[in-house]
Enzyme design. Structure first.
Site, short mmCIF file in Angstrom:
data_model
loop_
_atom_site.label_atom_id
_atom_site.label_comp_id
_atom_site.label_asym_id
_atom_site.label_seq_id
_atom_site.Cartn_x
_atom_site.Cartn_y
_atom_site.Cartn_z
N PRO A 38 0.82 -1.22 0.00
CA PRO A 38 0.00 0.00 0.00
C PRO A 38 0.85 1.26 0.00
CG PRO A 38 0.07 -0.96 2.21
CD PRO A 38 0.81 -1.91 1.30
N ASP A 39 0.31 2.35 -0.59
CA ASP A 39 0.97 3.63 -0.37
C ASP A 39 0.48 4.17 0.97
OD1 ASP A 39 -1.50 4.71 -0.93
OD2 ASP A 39 -0.92 5.73 -2.77
N PHE A 40 0.76 5.42 1.25
CA PHE A 40 0.43 5.93 2.58
C PHE A 40 -0.83 6.78 2.59
CE2 PHE A 40 4.88 4.90 2.53
CZ PHE A 40 5.02 4.21 3.71
N ARG A 41 -0.95 7.72 1.63
CA ARG A 41 -1.98 8.75 1.75
C ARG A 41 -3.16 8.60 0.80
NH1 ARG A 41 2.88 10.50 2.84
NH2 ARG A 41 3.22 11.44 4.88
N ASN A 113 11.00 5.08 -0.38
CA ASN A 113 10.42 3.78 -0.06
C ASN A 113 11.33 2.96 0.84
OD1 ASN A 113 8.39 4.62 -1.67
ND2 ASN A 113 8.94 3.37 -3.44
N ASP A 115 10.72 -0.33 1.05
CA ASP A 115 10.44 -1.71 0.63
C ASP A 115 11.62 -2.39 -0.06
OD1 ASP A 115 10.45 -0.61 -1.96
OD2 ASP A 115 8.27 -0.48 -2.05
N HIS A 132 14.44 7.47 3.52
CA HIS A 132 13.77 7.13 4.77
C HIS A 132 14.28 5.80 5.34
CE1 HIS A 132 10.29 9.99 3.46
NE2 HIS A 132 11.36 10.62 3.90
N CYS A 169 19.73 -6.48 25.97
CA CYS A 169 18.91 -5.68 26.91
C CYS A 169 17.68 -6.42 27.42
CB CYS A 169 18.44 -4.39 26.23
SG CYS A 169 19.81 -3.34 25.74
N ASN A 248 2.56 10.23 -11.97
CA ASN A 248 1.80 9.96 -10.74
C ASN A 248 0.33 9.78 -11.06
OD1 ASN A 248 2.49 9.75 -7.94
ND2 ASN A 248 1.12 11.48 -7.53
P1 OAD Z 1 2.01 8.82 -0.50
O1 OAD Z 1 1.05 7.75 -0.12
O2 OAD Z 1 1.97 10.10 0.25
O3 OAD Z 1 1.83 9.16 -2.05
C1 OAD Z 1 1.76 8.14 -3.01
C2 OAD Z 1 1.39 8.74 -4.35
O4 OAD Z 1 1.50 7.73 -5.33
C3 OAD Z 1 -0.01 9.31 -4.42
O5 OAD Z 1 0.03 10.63 -4.95
C4 OAD Z 1 -0.75 8.36 -5.40
O6 OAD Z 1 -1.63 9.06 -6.26
C5 OAD Z 1 0.39 7.80 -6.21
N1 OAD Z 1 0.15 6.44 -6.71
C6 OAD Z 1 -0.40 5.38 -6.10
N2 OAD Z 1 -0.39 4.28 -6.89
C7 OAD Z 1 0.21 4.66 -8.06
C8 OAD Z 1 0.54 4.00 -9.28
N3 OAD Z 1 0.29 2.70 -9.48
N4 OAD Z 1 1.15 4.73 -10.24
C9 OAD Z 1 1.42 6.04 -10.07
N5 OAD Z 1 1.14 6.71 -8.94
C10 OAD Z 1 0.55 6.04 -7.94
O7 OAD Z 1 3.47 8.14 -0.44
P2 OAD Z 1 4.88 8.87 -0.40
O8 OAD Z 1 4.83 10.17 -1.10
O9 OAD Z 1 5.88 7.88 -0.82
O10 OAD Z 1 7.53 7.71 5.42
O11 OAD Z 1 5.05 9.16 1.16
C11 OAD Z 1 6.21 9.78 1.65
C12 OAD Z 1 6.55 9.26 3.02
O12 OAD Z 1 5.43 9.44 3.88
C13 OAD Z 1 6.85 7.78 3.08
O13 OAD Z 1 8.19 7.49 2.78
C14 OAD Z 1 6.48 7.40 4.49
C15 OAD Z 1 5.29 8.28 4.72
O14 OAD Z 1 5.11 8.71 6.02
C16 OAD Z 1 8.13 6.67 6.07
O15 OAD Z 1 7.95 5.53 5.79
C17 OAD Z 1 9.05 7.04 7.15
#
Ligand code: OAD
Length: 288
Positions: A38-41, A113, A115, A132, A169, A248
């Site tokens: 999964p992505d995050f947001r 990432n 991963d 990260h 520990c 994106n």
């Molecule tokens: P986000 O979840 O914030 O953003 C992911 C983006 O990818 C979104 O804009 C989606 O539209 C896009 N997306 C999803 N699936 C896609 C696909 N198949 N092709 C193209 N785009 C797609 O994730 P990050 O920006 O990576 O921190 O988040 C940044 C950091 O916030 C992460 O590294 C994490 C989190 O807190 C830590 O793990 C410490």
């Protein structure tokens, strides 16, 4: 910036890539979602799942927040299996980054990432900055303990949602818990080497970012909402005449791109590779 953003203009993007010699790719969770990570947001992302689990008012980024981990490491262990590195698999977009490297065009891949899919795709380690951190190592959270081990040794605990403890520990834990020292909850708990909110980025980032920003002749931002500093600020430090391509699913409104390729990153990878006359490893891959 004088140029207006262009929507879905892959041929111009391919021309820019063909000309470039020092490309920075800033990547995020979106480039791995086709592997089921999964992505995050996004609506289906990790933070939405956590929000519904933890209830209204909860802050889902707590799961990667250092102070919270120290008070309650169970929260991280309850969810971390969802972002564990997968074995071997990688996406067409990761292949595309590898191809940029093979063609001598990749200055650096700044990946947010954790991963480690870049490794599976064979992107050379010196081309990757893991902004990260990563699951490669696991370290004891106790402040005066230096115990560090292979990250994979705590994967079974993460999969079973059970805290992993430091062999040095852990035997002292009952006493510590009784004395209720600061951070007692995480005393002797192993934490993967990923960068939590409240921590500095890895040294490798500081060592390369300034020089790379100067040398970059094309910026590709892919699969990220570009919301987390300092990675989100890299774009502001690169000269404004360096072209910027966004690949994106969702548009990014808080900064400008010369070209916006909106859609699946894997589709963009195949499309661009086709225009450039490159073959990717994933001829039969179907993006989800
Ligand atoms: P986000 O979840 O914030 O953003 C992911 C983006 O990818 C979104 O804009 C989606 O539209 C896009 N997306 C999803 N699936 C896609 C696909 N198949 N092709 C193209 N785009 C797609 O994730 P990050 O920006 O990576 O921190 O988040 C940044 C950091 O916030 C992460 O590294 C994490 C989190 O807190 C830590 O793990 C410490």
């Amino acid at each position: 910036r004088s140029k207006l953003p262009q929507i879905n203009n892959p041929s111009e993007a391919a021309d820019l890539i063909a000309k470039a010699k020092n490309i920075i790719v800033i990547s995020g969770a979106g480039i791995s979602t086709s592997l089921g990570i999964p992505d995050f947001r996004s609506d289906k992302g990790l933070y939405a799942a956590l929000k519904s689990r933890l209830g209204p008012g909860a802050n889902p980024t707590d799961v990667f927040t250092l102070d919270v981990f120290r008070k309650d490491p169970e929260l991280f262990y309850s969810i971390a299996e969802k972002v564990l590195p997968p074995d071997q698999i990688y996406t067409p977009f990761h292949s595309f980054i590898k191809k940029l490297s093979d063609e001598g065009k990749l200055l650096r891949n700044y990946t947010q990432n954790i991963d480690a899919v870049e490794d599976n795709a064979g992107i050379p380690a010196e081309k990757i900055i893991r902004c990260h951190g990563s699951f490669h190592k696991a370290n004891c959270e106790t402040s005066d303990c230096t115990y560090s081990t292979e990250g994979s040794s705590i994967f079974p605990n993460i999969r079973e949602k059970k805290l992993a403890f430091c062999p040095r520990c852990a035997p002292k834990r009952p006493d510590v818990l009784k004395s209720k020292c600061a951070n007692y909850a995480s005393y002797g708990v192993m934490r993967p080497g990923i960068t939590f909110f409240g921590e500095n980025l890895p040294q490798a980032y500081d060592e390369s970012i300034d020089e790379d920003e100067k040398n970059c002749d094309l910026l590709i931002v892919a699969g990220t909402s570009l919301k987390v500093p300092p990675v989100s600020k890299i774009i502001d430090e690169i000269a404004t005449d360096v072209p910027r391509i966004l690949i994106n699913m969702d548009p990014i409104h808080h900064t400008d791109f010369d070209i916006n390729l909106l859609g699946y990153s894997d589709d963009a990878a195949f499309y661009l590779a086709g225009l450039l006359g490159w073959k990717l490893d994933h001829e039969t891959f179907e993006a989800k």
